[in-house]
Design a protein around this motif. Structure first.
Motif, PDB file in Angstrom:
ATOM      1  N   UNK A  24     -43.497 -32.396 -41.674  1.00 23.00           N
ATOM      2  CA  UNK A  24     -42.653 -31.701 -40.703  1.00 23.00           C
ATOM      3  C   UNK A  24     -41.687 -32.672 -40.030  1.00 23.00           C
ATOM      4  N   UNK A  25     -42.197 -33.852 -39.691  1.00 26.20           N
ATOM      5  CA  UNK A  25     -41.371 -34.899 -39.086  1.00 26.20           C
ATOM      6  C   UNK A  25     -41.737 -36.227 -39.749  1.00 26.20           C
ATOM      7  N   UNK A  26     -40.745 -37.060 -40.025  1.00 25.32           N
ATOM      8  CA  UNK A  26     -41.016 -38.294 -40.754  1.00 25.32           C
ATOM      9  C   UNK A  26     -41.505 -39.402 -39.812  1.00 25.32           C
ATOM     10  N   UNK A  27     -42.653 -39.155 -39.210  1.00 32.27           N
ATOM     11  CA  UNK A  27     -43.273 -40.180 -38.376  1.00 32.27           C
ATOM     12  C   UNK A  27     -43.831 -41.326 -39.204  1.00 32.27           C
ATOM     13  N   UNK A  28     -43.984 -41.139 -40.496  1.00 33.52           N
ATOM     14  CA  UNK A  28     -44.466 -42.222 -41.362  1.00 33.52           C
ATOM     15  C   UNK A  28     -43.459 -43.373 -41.401  1.00 33.52           C
ATOM     16  N   UNK A  29     -42.185 -43.041 -41.585  1.00 27.93           N
ATOM     17  CA  UNK A  29     -41.165 -44.072 -41.636  1.00 27.93           C
ATOM     18  C   UNK A  29     -40.994 -44.760 -40.289  1.00 27.93           C
ATOM     19  N   UNK A  30     -40.991 -43.994 -39.199  1.00 27.88           N
ATOM     20  CA  UNK A  30     -40.839 -44.605 -37.879  1.00 27.88           C
ATOM     21  C   UNK A  30     -42.025 -45.508 -37.558  1.00 27.88           C
ATOM     22  N   UNK A  31     -43.222 -45.104 -37.966  1.00 30.67           N
ATOM     23  CA  UNK A  31     -44.397 -45.952 -37.765  1.00 30.67           C
ATOM     24  C   UNK A  31     -44.247 -47.266 -38.521  1.00 30.67           C
ATOM     25  N   UNK A  32     -43.824 -47.178 -39.782  1.00 31.45           N
ATOM     26  CA  UNK A  32     -43.619 -48.382 -40.585  1.00 31.45           C
ATOM     27  C   UNK A  32     -42.586 -49.300 -39.941  1.00 31.45           C
ATOM     28  N   UNK A  33     -41.479 -48.743 -39.478  1.00 32.80           N
ATOM     29  CA  UNK A  33     -40.428 -49.555 -38.866  1.00 32.80           C
ATOM     30  C   UNK A  33     -40.929 -50.270 -37.617  1.00 32.80           C
ATOM     31  N   UNK A  34     -41.751 -49.583 -36.814  1.00 32.74           N
ATOM     32  CA  UNK A  34     -42.283 -50.200 -35.603  1.00 32.74           C
ATOM     33  C   UNK A  34     -43.218 -51.361 -35.931  1.00 32.74           C
ATOM     34  N   UNK A  35     -44.056 -51.193 -36.960  1.00 32.55           N
ATOM     35  CA  UNK A  35     -44.949 -52.269 -37.365  1.00 32.55           C
ATOM     36  C   UNK A  35     -44.182 -53.424 -38.006  1.00 32.55           C
ATOM     37  N   UNK A  36     -43.154 -53.103 -38.795  1.00 33.48           N
ATOM     38  CA  UNK A  36     -42.329 -54.168 -39.373  1.00 33.48           C
ATOM     39  C   UNK A  36     -41.674 -55.000 -38.275  1.00 33.48           C
ATOM     40  N   UNK A  37     -41.163 -54.309 -37.258  1.00 33.18           N
ATOM     41  CA  UNK A  37     -40.559 -55.022 -36.129  1.00 33.18           C
ATOM     42  C   UNK A  37     -41.575 -55.946 -35.466  1.00 33.18           C
ATOM     43  N   UNK A  38     -42.809 -55.473 -35.297  1.00 33.69           N
ATOM     44  CA  UNK A  38     -43.828 -56.279 -34.629  1.00 33.69           C
ATOM     45  C   UNK A  38     -44.176 -57.530 -35.438  1.00 33.69           C
ATOM     46  N   UNK A  39     -44.328 -57.367 -36.749  1.00 33.40           N
ATOM     47  CA  UNK A  39     -44.621 -58.535 -37.583  1.00 33.40           C
ATOM     48  C   UNK A  39     -43.462 -59.538 -37.524  1.00 33.40           C
ATOM     49  N   UNK A  40     -42.231 -59.039 -37.558  1.00 33.57           N
ATOM     50  CA  UNK A  40     -41.069 -59.936 -37.499  1.00 33.57           C
ATOM     51  C   UNK A  40     -40.956 -60.616 -36.141  1.00 33.57           C
ATOM     52  N   UNK A  41     -41.397 -59.923 -35.096  1.00 34.79           N
ATOM     53  CA  UNK A  41     -41.426 -60.501 -33.746  1.00 34.79           C
ATOM     54  C   UNK A  41     -42.327 -61.732 -33.719  1.00 34.79           C
ATOM     55  N   UNK A  42     -43.346 -61.712 -34.577  1.00 36.34           N
ATOM     56  CA  UNK A  42     -44.254 -62.852 -34.712  1.00 36.34           C
ATOM     57  C   UNK A  42     -43.801 -63.828 -35.800  1.00 36.34           C
ATOM     58  N   UNK A  43     -42.610 -63.598 -36.372  1.00 37.42           N
ATOM     59  CA  UNK A  43     -42.102 -64.486 -37.407  1.00 37.42           C
ATOM     60  C   UNK A  43     -42.728 -64.266 -38.767  1.00 37.42           C
ATOM     61  N   UNK A  44     -43.265 -63.065 -38.991  1.00 38.92           N
ATOM     62  CA  UNK A  44     -43.960 -62.742 -40.228  1.00 38.92           C
ATOM     63  C   UNK A  44     -43.329 -61.519 -40.883  1.00 38.92           C
TER      64      UNK A  44
END
Length: 231
Positions: A24-44
């Motif tokens: 119904x809503x693509x919360x899967x992609x937004x979830x992935x983007x948020x986690x990707x941002x967090x890993x990159x925030x840690x330099x990973x």
């Protein structure tokens, strides 16, 4: 089942039962983007290939544990959680119904077909998103992960939805974006239309009764007719 009237509005389905996250809503992609941002925030860099679980349960704790192991002793759980929540909130604020879903809901209402949600996510999560975009009232009922014992691929939420609808499985059609979601719907006796979310491999959806790339590619009446031919 009690409450079943046999009304079909001229078609063979009395109810449509939608998964929520990724469908119904693509919360899967937004979830992935948020986690990707967090890993990159840690330099990973997050391993996207292993990100999506093969079941409908909550894997947040496991994802934080993986990040903590990758960062090492310097890892700060509170700071990491705050960062992810801030990014996630911003992303979700812009989220709407997936392409083509709105017209499908309009057509279902015009045809007299009932609408429900069957999701492994908790009710508060689903209500919050649907209320924000003004779509909650379009669904007669929700069957949610915090109301059943087992998440998808177990059929529990679909069995709960059918019980609340009072409709037999053969008169309802499910819509899913994951392989484990398709398995859950079919285990409950429903035929299932699969619309894989953007990070799912369509080649894995071998058991789906109908496989689409988007709800926007076909009318609701046509997709129902295709599913009915898979008896």
């Amino acid at each position: 089942m009690a409450g079943y009237s046999g009304h079909t509005a001229g078609m063979g389905m009395d109810a449509l039962v939608f998964d929520f996250d990724g469908l119904l809503m693509d919360t899967e992609t937004t979830s992935l983007l948020a986690w990707q941002d967090l890993w990159r925030w840690h330099g990973l860099e997050l391993d996207v290939a292993g990100f999506f679980a093969r079941h409908g349960g909550d894997v947040t704790a496991e994802r934080y544990a993986a990040l903590a192991a990758a960062v090492g002793p310097a890892y700060d759980q509170d700071a990491s959680h705050a960062r992810r929540q801030a990014v996630r909130t911003e992303l979700y604020a812009a989220l709407e119904l997936s392409a083509g879903i709105g017209p499908w809901l309009d057509d279902a209402e015009a045809l007299g077909i009932r609408l429900a949600v069957a999701s492994s996510s908790p009710r508060e999560w689903i209500d919050g998103h649907l209320d924000r975009i003004g779509q909650r009232d379009r669904f007669e009922l929700l069957a949610c992960g915090d109301e059943v014992r087992a998440a998808k691929p177990a059929p529990d939420v679909y069995l709960l939805a059918l019980s609340r609808l009072g409709v037999p499985a053969e008169r309802a059609l499910a819509f899913e974006d994951t392989v484990h979601g398709v398995a859950a719907a079919q285990a409950a006796g429903l035929r299932c239309v699969a619309i894989p979310h953007p990070n799912a491999d369509p080649a894995l959806f071998t058991t789906a009764d109908v496989l689409l790339t988007s709800a926007a590619e076909i009318s609701l009446e046509s997709v129902i007719a295709r599913a009915e031919r898979r008896q």
